[in-house]
Design a protein around this motif. Structure first.
Motif, PDB file in Angstrom:
ATOM      1  N   VAL A   1       0.632  -1.109  -0.017  1.00 41.74           N
ATOM      2  CA  VAL A   1       0.222   0.055  -0.174  1.00 41.74           C
ATOM      3  C   VAL A   1       0.786   1.303   0.110  1.00 41.74           C
ATOM      4  CG1 VAL A   1      -1.634   1.263   1.551  1.00 41.74           C
ATOM      5  CG2 VAL A   1      -2.079  -1.085   1.142  1.00 41.74           C
ATOM      6  N   ARG A   2       2.044   1.135   0.819  1.00 40.55           N
ATOM      7  CA  ARG A   2       2.904   2.494   0.780  1.00 40.55           C
ATOM      8  C   ARG A   2       3.503   2.551  -0.459  1.00 40.55           C
ATOM      9  NH1 ARG A   2       5.127   0.619   4.985  1.00 40.55           N
ATOM     10  NH2 ARG A   2       7.267  -0.248   4.059  1.00 40.55           N
ATOM     11  N   ARG A   3       3.937   1.526  -1.249  1.00 43.07           N
ATOM     12  CA  ARG A   3       4.612   1.879  -2.546  1.00 43.07           C
ATOM     13  C   ARG A   3       3.827   2.382  -3.405  1.00 43.07           C
ATOM     14  NH1 ARG A   3       8.567  -3.362  -2.959  1.00 43.07           N
ATOM     15  NH2 ARG A   3      10.085  -2.901  -1.652  1.00 43.07           N
ATOM     16  N   MET A   4       2.357   2.027  -3.583  1.00 42.50           N
ATOM     17  CA  MET A   4       1.357   2.351  -4.416  1.00 42.50           C
ATOM     18  C   MET A   4       0.821   3.708  -4.183  1.00 42.50           C
ATOM     19  SD  MET A   4       0.640   0.061  -6.862  1.00 42.50           S
ATOM     20  CE  MET A   4      -0.866   0.455  -7.296  1.00 42.50           C
ATOM     21  N   PHE A   5       0.694   4.048  -2.838  1.00 42.38           N
ATOM     22  CA  PHE A   5      -0.235   5.267  -2.685  1.00 42.38           C
ATOM     23  C   PHE A   5       0.781   6.581  -2.058  1.00 42.38           C
ATOM     24  CE2 PHE A   5      -3.577   1.908  -2.548  1.00 42.38           C
ATOM     25  CZ  PHE A   5      -4.558   2.577  -3.320  1.00 42.38           C
ATOM     26  N   TYR A   6       1.731   6.128  -1.473  1.00 41.10           N
ATOM     27  CA  TYR A   6       2.991   7.406  -0.861  1.00 41.10           C
ATOM     28  C   TYR A   6       3.136   8.283  -1.905  1.00 41.10           C
ATOM     29  CZ  TYR A   6       6.448   9.467   1.764  1.00 41.10           C
ATOM     30  OH  TYR A   6       7.180  10.374   2.363  1.00 41.10           O
ATOM     31  N   PRO A   7       3.458   7.914  -3.467  1.00 42.08           N
ATOM     32  CA  PRO A   7       3.866   8.979  -4.254  1.00 42.08           C
ATOM     33  C   PRO A   7       2.809   9.998  -4.438  1.00 42.08           C
ATOM     34  CG  PRO A   7       4.471   6.789  -5.174  1.00 42.08           C
ATOM     35  CD  PRO A   7       3.770   6.526  -3.927  1.00 42.08           C
ATOM     36  N   TYR A   8       1.337   9.656  -4.209  1.00 38.68           N
ATOM     37  CA  TYR A   8       0.373  10.566  -4.344  1.00 38.68           C
ATOM     38  C   TYR A   8       0.414  11.662  -3.307  1.00 38.68           C
ATOM     39  CZ  TYR A   8      -1.170   7.577  -8.112  1.00 38.68           C
ATOM     40  OH  TYR A   8      -1.437   6.710  -9.116  1.00 38.68           O
ATOM     41  N   THR A   9       0.928  11.457  -2.122  1.00 41.29           N
ATOM     42  CA  THR A   9       1.005  12.259  -0.918  1.00 41.29           C
ATOM     43  C   THR A   9       2.211  13.138  -1.525  1.00 41.29           C
ATOM     44  OG1 THR A   9       2.590  11.147   0.236  1.00 41.29           O
ATOM     45  CG2 THR A   9       0.594  10.678   0.712  1.00 41.29           C
ATOM     46  N   ILE A  10       3.092  13.064  -1.978  1.00 40.66           N
ATOM     47  CA  ILE A  10       3.945  13.801  -2.641  1.00 40.66           C
ATOM     48  C   ILE A  10       3.270  14.883  -3.571  1.00 40.66           C
ATOM     49  CG2 ILE A  10       6.209  14.399  -3.640  1.00 40.66           C
ATOM     50  CD1 ILE A  10       6.353  12.564  -0.828  1.00 40.66           C
ATOM     51  N   LEU A  11       2.515  14.476  -4.433  1.00 36.59           N
ATOM     52  CA  LEU A  11       1.808  15.300  -5.299  1.00 36.59           C
ATOM     53  C   LEU A  11       1.262  16.525  -4.686  1.00 36.59           C
ATOM     54  CD1 LEU A  11       0.804  15.321  -8.326  1.00 36.59           C
ATOM     55  CD2 LEU A  11      -1.204  14.359  -7.774  1.00 36.59           C
ATOM     56  N   LEU A  12       0.741  16.363  -3.504  1.00 37.60           N
ATOM     57  CA  LEU A  12       0.074  17.404  -2.736  1.00 37.60           C
ATOM     58  C   LEU A  12       1.140  18.470  -2.581  1.00 37.60           C
ATOM     59  CD1 LEU A  12      -1.831  15.313  -0.248  1.00 37.60           C
ATOM     60  CD2 LEU A  12      -2.872  16.384  -2.072  1.00 37.60           C
ATOM     61  N   GLN A  13       2.552  18.214  -2.411  1.00 44.59           N
ATOM     62  CA  GLN A  13       3.426  19.074  -2.349  1.00 44.59           C
ATOM     63  C   GLN A  13       3.851  19.703  -3.584  1.00 44.59           C
ATOM     64  OE1 GLN A  13       6.057  17.047   0.169  1.00 44.59           O
ATOM     65  NE2 GLN A  13       5.849  18.545   1.810  1.00 44.59           N
ATOM     66  N   THR A  14       3.870  19.068  -4.604  1.00 44.36           N
ATOM     67  CA  THR A  14       4.373  19.581  -5.894  1.00 44.36           C
ATOM     68  C   THR A  14       3.223  20.346  -6.791  1.00 44.36           C
ATOM     69  OG1 THR A  14       3.431  17.389  -7.062  1.00 44.36           O
ATOM     70  CG2 THR A  14       5.844  17.709  -6.093  1.00 44.36           C
ATOM     71  N   VAL A  15       2.009  19.844  -6.356  1.00 43.27           N
ATOM     72  CA  VAL A  15       0.883  20.764  -7.134  1.00 43.27           C
ATOM     73  C   VAL A  15       0.642  22.159  -6.558  1.00 43.27           C
ATOM     74  CG1 VAL A  15      -1.700  21.058  -7.665  1.00 43.27           C
ATOM     75  CG2 VAL A  15      -0.280  18.851  -8.016  1.00 43.27           C
ATOM     76  N   PRO A  16       0.912  23.561  -7.110  1.00 45.18           N
ATOM     77  CA  PRO A  16       0.918  24.638  -6.716  1.00 45.18           C
ATOM     78  C   PRO A  16      -0.578  25.183  -5.775  1.00 45.18           C
ATOM     79  CG  PRO A  16       1.618  24.922  -8.755  1.00 45.18           C
ATOM     80  CD  PRO A  16       1.198  23.303  -8.636  1.00 45.18           C
ATOM     81  N   ILE A  17      -0.572  25.405  -4.853  1.00 46.40           N
ATOM     82  CA  ILE A  17      -1.859  25.579  -4.088  1.00 46.40           C
ATOM     83  C   ILE A  17      -2.737  26.479  -4.634  1.00 46.40           C
ATOM     84  CG2 ILE A  17      -1.326  27.685  -2.235  1.00 46.40           C
ATOM     85  CD1 ILE A  17      -3.405  24.436  -1.759  1.00 46.40           C
ATOM     86  N   VAL A  18      -2.032  27.674  -5.462  1.00 43.46           N
ATOM     87  CA  VAL A  18      -2.870  28.709  -6.079  1.00 43.46           C
ATOM     88  C   VAL A  18      -3.650  28.151  -7.365  1.00 43.46           C
ATOM     89  CG1 VAL A  18      -1.204  30.665  -5.147  1.00 43.46           C
ATOM     90  CG2 VAL A  18      -0.749  29.319  -7.370  1.00 43.46           C
ATOM     91  N   ALA A  19      -3.195  27.113  -7.803  1.00 41.09           N
ATOM     92  CA  ALA A  19      -3.980  26.156  -8.893  1.00 41.09           C
ATOM     93  C   ALA A  19      -5.102  25.445  -8.233  1.00 41.09           C
ATOM     94  CB  ALA A  19      -2.944  25.418  -9.524  1.00 41.09           C
ATOM     95  N   ILE A  20      -4.974  25.172  -7.057  1.00 44.94           N
ATOM     96  CA  ILE A  20      -6.107  24.394  -6.501  1.00 44.94           C
ATOM     97  C   ILE A  20      -7.314  25.162  -5.807  1.00 44.94           C
ATOM     98  CG2 ILE A  20      -6.634  22.502  -4.815  1.00 44.94           C
ATOM     99  CD1 ILE A  20      -3.755  21.495  -5.147  1.00 44.94           C
ATOM    100  N   ALA A  21      -6.772  26.559  -5.314  1.00 43.80           N
ATOM    101  CA  ALA A  21      -7.775  27.155  -4.526  1.00 43.80           C
ATOM    102  C   ALA A  21      -8.838  27.683  -5.588  1.00 43.80           C
ATOM    103  CB  ALA A  21      -7.090  28.235  -3.987  1.00 43.80           C
ATOM    104  N   PRO A  22      -8.536  27.934  -6.836  1.00 46.82           N
ATOM    105  CA  PRO A  22      -9.744  28.545  -7.649  1.00 46.82           C
ATOM    106  C   PRO A  22     -11.008  27.402  -7.759  1.00 46.82           C
ATOM    107  CG  PRO A  22      -7.767  29.393  -8.522  1.00 46.82           C
ATOM    108  CD  PRO A  22      -7.333  28.103  -7.430  1.00 46.82           C
ATOM    109  N   LEU A  23     -10.366  26.292  -8.279  1.00 44.66           N
ATOM    110  CA  LEU A  23     -11.059  24.942  -8.278  1.00 44.66           C
ATOM    111  C   LEU A  23     -12.017  24.648  -7.025  1.00 44.66           C
ATOM    112  CD1 LEU A  23      -8.689  22.773  -9.656  1.00 44.66           C
ATOM    113  CD2 LEU A  23     -10.448  23.800 -11.051  1.00 44.66           C
ATOM    114  N   ILE A  24     -11.366  24.851  -5.773  1.00 46.84           N
ATOM    115  CA  ILE A  24     -12.172  24.733  -4.457  1.00 46.84           C
ATOM    116  C   ILE A  24     -13.301  25.608  -4.345  1.00 46.84           C
ATOM    117  CG2 ILE A  24     -11.936  24.697  -1.975  1.00 46.84           C
ATOM    118  CD1 ILE A  24      -9.301  23.565  -2.096  1.00 46.84           C
TER     119      ILE A  24
END
Length: 263
Positions: free
Chosen positions: A88-111
């Motif tokens: 499970v860690r090998r499958m899903f852990y990289p997606y937690t890193i995705l939260l740090q790489t995606v700029p929050i200013v790109a997510i905020a307008p969607l929210i």
């Protein structure tokens, strides 16, 4: 106690010297107040707008604290799942890193588009930006237990739950607090970023980010600096609150807290 008082006094003296240097540079370089107000002007603006400043500060603090607390709960639960299964860690852990790489200013307008303006949207932005450090540090603490200690527990017929609750979780507490310290500062940044996009559910009432936009549009530079100072104080308050909790929970038994006390 004497050492702490000396540190506090040194910090206050340095802060006062910086304020004096700030004012002196404005007078020497003849910088207009609409570009860089003096400390006196910033303080006067904060006093004149104190009620609205406190309302904005309270709204931002509520959203940031809510996002931080939610990220701690969800982050610890996710880390517990990751620690139990390498697959499970090998499958899903990289997606937690995705939260740090995606700029929050790109997510905020969607929210904002999906949920609408208001404190819940702002808290959700803070939650997203705080989640990755909690997961990463807690997972590392849970899986970083010495194998000899695990074997010792197994020799004494400890169950998987006992190993988790009595060995892995206590071992992971310092790592968890490291993640919380990181997230405590960026929680305020996330909340202000969310407010810059989500704004407020009521016209004229909003957090620090909303007030920053208003002050900028009105060219109220002195009040803008006061808002930045308030946001800085809020970030420090979050950070030192986490440091106190870390000391409270660890100083009786963990070496890292004892070492910090001795320095």
């Amino acid at each position: 106690m004497k050492r702490h008082l000396t540190t506090l006094l040194s910090t206050v003296i340095l802060f006062m010297l910086l304020l004096l240097l700030w004012g002196a540079l404005i007078r020497l370089l003849h910088i207009p107040s609409y570009l860089l107000p003096s400390p006196v002007q910033v303080g006067t603006a904060a006093l004149h707008r104190f009620p609205s400043l406190m309302i904005s500060l309270g709204m931002t603090a509520t959203a940031a604290a809510g996002g931080l607390i939610a990220s701690i709960v969800v982050g610890v639960l996710v880390a517990l799942v990751f620690a139990q299964s390498r697959w499970v860690r090998r499958m899903f852990y990289p997606y937690t890193i995705l939260l740090q790489t995606v700029p929050i200013v790109a997510i905020a307008p969607l929210i904002l588009m999906w949920i609408g303006p208001g404190i819940f949207s702002v808290g959700l932005v803070a939650f997203i930006i705080c989640l990755a450090p909690i997961i990463a540090n807690t997972t590392q603490g849970l899986i970083g237990v010495d194998r000899n200690l695990i074997d010792l527990f197994l020799m004494n017929n400890a169950s998987r739950a006992q190993i988790l609750l009595k060995l892995r979780l206590p071992h992971a507490l310092p790592s968890l607090f490291t993640g919380i310290r990181i997230s405590s500062g960026i929680a305020v940044i996330g909340a202000i970023t969310g407010e810059l996009f989500a704004g407020s559910a009521r016209v004229g009432v909003g957090g620090i980010g909303y007030a920053i936009q208003y002050a900028n549009s009105q060219l109220e530079t002195d009040y803008l600096f006061a808002l930045v100072a308030a946001a800085t104080v809020l970030g420090f308050a979050f950070f030192f609150a986490v440091m106190f909790l870390e000391w409270y929970f660890l100083h009786n038994w963990h070496e890292s807290a004892r070492t910090a006390e001795m320095e």
